[in-house]
Design an enzyme around this catalytic site. Structure first.
Site, PDB file in Angstrom:
ATOM      1  CB  SER A  16      -8.458  57.994  -9.851  1.00 40.04           C
ATOM      2  OG  SER A  16      -7.131  57.574  -9.925  1.00 40.04           O
ATOM      3  CB  SER A 142      -4.015  47.250   1.241  1.00 40.59           C
ATOM      4  OG  SER A 142      -2.648  47.036   0.943  1.00 40.59           O
ATOM      5  CE1 TYR A 155      -3.519  52.667   1.694  1.00 41.49           C
ATOM      6  CE2 TYR A 155      -1.899  50.896   1.705  1.00 41.49           C
ATOM      7  CZ  TYR A 155      -3.023  51.493   1.162  1.00 41.49           C
ATOM      8  OH  TYR A 155      -3.654  50.904   0.088  1.00 41.49           O
ATOM      9  CE  LYS A 159      -6.459  50.830   2.303  1.00 39.83           C
ATOM     10  NZ  LYS A 159      -7.700  51.098   1.553  1.00 39.83           N
ATOM     11  CB  THR A 190      -3.928  52.975  -9.529  1.00 36.89           C
ATOM     12  OG1 THR A 190      -3.293  52.983  -8.234  1.00 36.89           O
ATOM     13  CG2 THR A 190      -4.693  51.679  -9.726  1.00 36.89           C
TER      14      THR A 190
HETATM   15  N1  LIG Z   1      -3.187  50.455  -6.463  1.00 33.84           N
HETATM   16  C1  LIG Z   1      -2.757  49.589  -5.582  1.00 33.84           C
HETATM   17  O1  LIG Z   1      -1.712  48.941  -5.772  1.00 33.84           O
HETATM   18  C2  LIG Z   1      -3.519  49.357  -4.313  1.00 33.84           C
HETATM   19  C3  LIG Z   1      -3.024  48.392  -3.438  1.00 33.84           C
HETATM   20  C4  LIG Z   1      -3.721  48.140  -2.263  1.00 33.84           C
HETATM   21  C5  LIG Z   1      -4.886  48.824  -1.982  1.00 33.84           C
HETATM   22  N2  LIG Z   1      -5.341  49.773  -2.838  1.00 33.84           N
HETATM   23  C6  LIG Z   1      -6.567  50.481  -2.454  1.00 33.84           C
HETATM   24  O2  LIG Z   1      -7.418  50.611  -3.578  1.00 33.84           O
HETATM   25  C7  LIG Z   1      -8.266  51.751  -3.399  1.00 33.84           C
HETATM   26  C8  LIG Z   1      -8.251  52.557  -4.687  1.00 33.84           C
HETATM   27  O3  LIG Z   1      -6.929  53.057  -4.902  1.00 33.84           O
HETATM   28  P1  LIG Z   1      -6.293  53.249  -6.357  1.00 33.84           P
HETATM   29  O4  LIG Z   1      -5.107  52.387  -6.432  1.00 33.84           O
HETATM   30  O5  LIG Z   1      -7.356  53.143  -7.383  1.00 33.84           O
HETATM   31  O6  LIG Z   1      -5.740  54.742  -6.196  1.00 33.84           O
HETATM   32  P2  LIG Z   1      -6.103  56.124  -6.932  1.00 33.84           P
HETATM   33  O7  LIG Z   1      -6.033  55.943  -8.398  1.00 33.84           O
HETATM   34  O8  LIG Z   1      -5.260  57.152  -6.281  1.00 33.84           O
HETATM   35  O9  LIG Z   1      -7.631  56.346  -6.543  1.00 33.84           O
HETATM   36  C9  LIG Z   1      -8.007  56.743  -5.252  1.00 33.84           C
HETATM   37  C10 LIG Z   1      -9.464  57.176  -5.282  1.00 33.84           C
HETATM   38  O10 LIG Z   1      -9.863  57.560  -3.951  1.00 33.84           O
HETATM   39  C11 LIG Z   1     -10.520  58.812  -4.019  1.00 33.84           C
HETATM   40  N3  LIG Z   1     -10.292  59.600  -2.801  1.00 33.84           N
HETATM   41  C12 LIG Z   1      -9.098  59.871  -2.194  1.00 33.84           C
HETATM   42  N4  LIG Z   1      -9.304  60.688  -1.157  1.00 33.84           N
HETATM   43  C13 LIG Z   1     -10.646  60.934  -1.105  1.00 33.84           C
HETATM   44  C14 LIG Z   1     -11.481  61.713  -0.266  1.00 33.84           C
HETATM   45  N5  LIG Z   1     -10.991  62.451   0.753  1.00 33.84           N
HETATM   46  N6  LIG Z   1     -12.817  61.730  -0.495  1.00 33.84           N
HETATM   47  C15 LIG Z   1     -13.344  61.031  -1.515  1.00 33.84           C
HETATM   48  N7  LIG Z   1     -12.619  60.274  -2.360  1.00 33.84           N
HETATM   49  C16 LIG Z   1     -11.279  60.240  -2.149  1.00 33.84           C
HETATM   50  C17 LIG Z   1      -9.898  59.522  -5.215  1.00 33.84           C
HETATM   51  O11 LIG Z   1     -10.838  60.450  -5.738  1.00 33.84           O
HETATM   52  P3  LIG Z   1     -10.636  62.064  -5.763  1.00 33.84           P
HETATM   53  O12 LIG Z   1      -9.193  62.343  -5.955  1.00 33.84           O
HETATM   54  O13 LIG Z   1     -11.537  62.483  -6.887  1.00 33.84           O
HETATM   55  O14 LIG Z   1     -11.153  62.494  -4.440  1.00 33.84           O
HETATM   56  C18 LIG Z   1      -9.704  58.381  -6.192  1.00 33.84           C
HETATM   57  O15 LIG Z   1     -10.862  58.170  -6.958  1.00 33.84           O
HETATM   58  C19 LIG Z   1      -7.720  52.496  -2.184  1.00 33.84           C
HETATM   59  O16 LIG Z   1      -8.522  52.216  -1.067  1.00 33.84           O
HETATM   60  C20 LIG Z   1      -6.329  51.912  -1.992  1.00 33.84           C
HETATM   61  O17 LIG Z   1      -5.895  51.968  -0.662  1.00 33.84           O
HETATM   62  C21 LIG Z   1      -4.684  50.045  -3.992  1.00 33.84           C
END
Ligand SMILES: NC(=O)c1ccc[n+]([C@@H]2O[C@H](COP(=O)([O-])OP(=O)(O)OC[C@H]3O[C@@H](n4cnc5c(N)ncnc54)[C@H](OP(=O)(O)O)[C@@H]3O)[C@@H](O)[C@H]2O)c1
Length: 265
Positions: A16, A142, A155, A159, A190
Site C-alpha cells: 500500500s 515522519s 506514533y 518515530k 495514502t
Molecule cells: N502518508 C503519510 O503522510 C506519511 C507521513 C509520515 C510518515 N509516513 C510513514 O510512511 C510509511 C508508509 O505509510 P503509508 O503512508 O504508505 O501508509 P499505508 O498506505 O497505510 O501503508 C502502510 C504499510 O505498512 C504495512 N503494515 C502495517 N502494519 C504492518 C504489520 N504489522 N506488519 C507488516 N506490515 C505492516 C501495511 O501492509 P499490510 O496492511 O499488508 O500489513 C502497508 O503496506 C509508514 O511508516 C508511515 O508511518 C507516512
C-alpha cells in the site's frame, strides 16, 4: 545502466501507499524486488504491476510485529537471493487519539510495529550485509519524528525512537560500507489515516482532509528514489508542512503558536 539494475531491494509496507509506489518506481529501474506486508492479495497485485514493467518481484508476506515471522522472512529472503543491496524499512501504522484517552496496549502496539519490528528486521539482515561488505538501509520515519504533534503521541514517540536508533547505528557503521537513510515524509496521499488506530486500538477508518491534500504518492516515490540513488542521509518529502521541521528547530515559539491552533478533537 540504472543505479538499481539487478540490485536486490526489499521493501516492507509494499502492499500500500508509499511502499507500493516505491516498488513500482524500483520496477521501472530494473531492480530485483522483494515485497512485504501482511496482505497477500494486495502484495500480489503490486507484484503483478512490477512484473508487467519487466521487473522480477517476489512476495514475502509477514507481520512485522511478530519477532518469529521477522526472523523467518529475513532467513527465507537471504537464502532465496543470496544478496541484499537495499532494505526499505517502511511498514508503519499511525494514530488519531489523545494521549490521556489512549490505552497503554495501543501505545505498545504502535511501538511494536513502528519501532521494535522495524529494528528487529534491520538486526536480522545486518550480519549478512556486514559480511557482504556493502548495503543500504532506508527507514521511513515522519516529520512528527522531529517534533510532537496532537493526537500522535505514540506514533510520534515511535518515530523519534527510530531517529535515536538509526543515528547511533549510522555512526557505528561509518567504515562498513553500509549506508543509512531516513525517509521523512510530511503528508503523502495514502490510506495511512484510514488505518490509524484510535484510543481503543481500532482503525479509525476515516481519510483525514489534510491527508487527502497531501503530495500524490507516485510523486513522493520519484523524489524518494532520487534521494536513495544519492544515498542521502535524509530525504524530506512532502509539501509546505515540511517547513514545520525548520520552524521547530529555529523558531520554537512560532512553532508552538502554530500547533496550539491545530484542532485537538
Ligand atoms: N502518508 C503519510 O503522510 C506519511 C507521513 C509520515 C510518515 N509516513 C510513514 O510512511 C510509511 C508508509 O505509510 P503509508 O503512508 O504508505 O501508509 P499505508 O498506505 O497505510 O501503508 C502502510 C504499510 O505498512 C504495512 N503494515 C502495517 N502494519 C504492518 C504489520 N504489522 N506488519 C507488516 N506490515 C505492516 C501495511 O501492509 P499490510 O496492511 O499488508 O500489513 C502497508 O503496506 C509508514 O511508516 C508511515 O508511518 C507516512
Amino acid at each position: 545502466m540504472h543505479h538499481f539494475q539487478d540490485r536486490v531491494v526489499w521493501i516492507t509496507g509494499a502492499s500500500s501507499g508509499i511502499g507500493a509506489a516505491l516498488a513500482i518506481e524500483m520496477a521501472g529501474a530494473d531492480a530485483r524486488l522483494a515485497l512485504s506486508g501482511r496482505n497477500h492479495q494486495t502484495l500480489e497485485k503490486i507484484q503483478q504491476r512490477c512484473t508487467r514493467l519487466g521487473a522480477s518481484a517476489q512476495i514475502f508476506p509477514f507481520d512485522i510485529a511478530q519477532p518469529d515471522q521477522v526472523q523467518e522472512a529475513a532467513r527465507h529472503l537471504l537464502d532465496h537471493f543470496g544478496r541484499l543491496d537495499l532494505l526499505v524499512n517502511n511498514a508503519g501504522i499511525s494514530q488519531r487519539s489523545l494521549a490521556q484517552n489512549t490505552r497503554l496496549s495501543v501505545d505498545r502496539r504502535i511501538m511494536e510495529i513502528n519501532y521494535f519490528g522495524n529494528i528487529a528486521l534491520t538486526k536480522a539482515v545486518l550480519p549478512f550485509m556486514l559480511q557482504q561488505g556493502h548495503g543500504h538501509i532506508a527507514v521511513t520515519t515522519s516529520i512528527v519524528g522531529r517534533f510532537g504533534f496532537p493526537l500522535r503521541s505514540a506514533y510520534s514517540a515511535s518515530k523519534h525512537a527510530l531517529y535515536g536508533f538509526y543515528e547511533s547505528l549510522r555512526s557505528e557503521l561509518s567504515d562498513s560500507g553500509i549506508h543509512v537513510t531516513f525517509i521523512t515524509p510530511g503528508r503523502i496521499q495514502t490510506d495511512i489515516s484510514l488505518h490509524a488506530l484510535n484510543d481503543q486500538g481500532d482503525e479509525q477508518g476515516v481519510m483525514d482532509p489534510g491527508q487527502a491534500r497531501g503530495m500524490p504518492v507516485d510523486r513522493s516515490a520519484r523524489h524518494i528514489m532520487k534521494g536513495l540513488i544519492k544515498q542521502k542521509k535524509e530525504i524530506l518529502v512532502g509539501g509546505r508542512e515540511l517547513w514545520m521541521v525548520f520552524i521547530y528547530k529555529f523558531f520554537p515559539a512560532w512553532f508552538y503558536r502554530i500547533v496550539r491552533k491545530i484542532s485537538h478533537v
